[in-house]
Design a protein around this motif. Structure first.
Motif, mmCIF file in Angstrom:
data_model
loop_
_atom_site.group_PDB
_atom_site.id
_atom_site.type_symbol
_atom_site.label_atom_id
_atom_site.label_comp_id
_atom_site.label_asym_id
_atom_site.label_seq_id
_atom_site.Cartn_x
_atom_site.Cartn_y
_atom_site.Cartn_z
ATOM 1 N N LEU A 179 0.827 -1.210 0.000
ATOM 2 C CA LEU A 179 0.000 0.000 0.000
ATOM 3 C C LEU A 179 0.860 1.257 0.000
ATOM 4 C CD1 LEU A 179 -2.801 -1.091 2.508
ATOM 5 C CD2 LEU A 179 -2.948 -0.955 0.018
ATOM 6 N N GLY A 180 2.005 1.201 0.689
ATOM 7 C CA GLY A 180 2.904 2.354 0.704
ATOM 8 C C GLY A 180 3.477 2.648 -0.668
ATOM 9 N N ILE A 181 3.891 1.598 -1.392
ATOM 10 C CA ILE A 181 4.440 1.788 -2.733
ATOM 11 C C ILE A 181 3.370 2.291 -3.691
ATOM 12 C CG2 ILE A 181 5.428 0.592 -4.717
ATOM 13 C CD1 ILE A 181 7.425 1.089 -2.510
ATOM 14 N N VAL A 182 2.167 1.744 -3.575
ATOM 15 C CA VAL A 182 1.060 2.209 -4.423
ATOM 16 C C VAL A 182 0.791 3.690 -4.172
ATOM 17 C CG1 VAL A 182 -1.435 2.043 -4.784
ATOM 18 C CG2 VAL A 182 -0.050 -0.028 -4.722
ATOM 19 N N ALA A 183 0.782 4.098 -2.903
ATOM 20 C CA ALA A 183 0.571 5.513 -2.575
ATOM 21 C C ALA A 183 1.698 6.375 -3.117
ATOM 22 C CB ALA A 183 0.444 5.678 -1.060
#
Length: 250
Positions: free
Chosen positions: A144-148
């Motif tokens: 989720l951090g990379i997607v954000a």
């Protein structure tokens, strides 16, 4: 099949592949991890991501940055996002940020391997669970951090801005593409017949990387390091001025 219809089909196929790649991102994300490349190096392990980065460099000798345009999960995410917020990216000095990130990162990998006494193990599945990246809450948080990271800044900076600014994989392919050109290896590129251009601007509007295509095509080929060989410009050109070709670049 007409050239225009063939171009439309090619772009649909390209975007479908990007979408599938993004949907597989929870499985593949650790194979592109800059962090695991470092942690593996300090343990003397060639992690799967380091193998992928090496493969990207070798393939880019011929394909240049085609991975970005056709296979990259983060690129797929950004092209989906561009349908909602698709303003052109702000380029200029921002394209150099990724090199400021890349150089100390690569030096850290080298230092880690040196401290570990060299690489002694090759582990393609390093820190994955049966080959899966997201298999627990920590993996989900990283995902989720990379997607954000690849989604939110683009709302401000424009389409595929993070490809230009922070992507740690892009320099491998840029350097591979430049080396391939020096070695005169036939490369995938957008060839141009600039004298036939009618300056309609459709190519620039179609370019997912927000490049000044009309300016670049004057050299007979799009040689810019930020070009991802997606052929979106060629497939929207009403006069077939631009074509995706494999050969030596002028």
């Amino acid at each position: 099949m007409s050239a225009r219809k063939a171009g439309t089909t090619r772009q649909r196929a390209r975007r479908l592949v990007l979408l599938v790649s993004f949907l597989q991102f929870p499985v593949t994300i650790f194979y592109f991890s800059p962090v695991l490349a470092i942690s593996g190096a300090f343990e003397g392990v060639v992690a799967g991501c380091l193998l992928v980065f090496t493969l990207q460099f070798l393939v880019s000798l011929v394909a240049r940055r085609a991975f970005c345009g056709w296979l990259c999960a983060a690129g797929g995410l950004q092209e989906i996002e561009a349908d909602v917020a698709g303003k052109p990216a702000k380029l200029g000095w921002r394209t150099r940020i990724k090199y400021v990130i890349w150089v100390p990162w690569v030096l850290t990998i080298i230092a880690g391997a040196w401290l570990a006494g060299g690489f002694s193990i090759v582990d393609p599945l390093y820190h994955t669970t049966a080959g899966m990246s997201v298999a627990n809450l920590m993996g989900l948080g990283i995902y989720l951090g990379i997607v954000a990271l690849f989604f939110i800044p683009n709302l401000i900076l424009g389409r595929r801005a993070m490809c230009h600014c922070i992507c740690w994989m892009a320099p491998f392919m840029v350097l591979g593409g430049k080396l391939g050109r020096v070695l005169r290896i036939p490369q995938l590129h957008i060839a141009a017949e600039s004298d036939r251009c009618i300056h309609c601007g459709k190519c620039e509007r179609a370019c997912p990387m927000s490049l000044p295509v009309e300016e670049l095509l004057c050299d007979g080929a799009i040689a810019d390091a930020e070009c991802i060989q997606c052929a979106a410009c060629a497939d929207t050109c009403p006069k077939d001025v631009l074509k995706l070709r494999l050969g030596r670049m002028r």
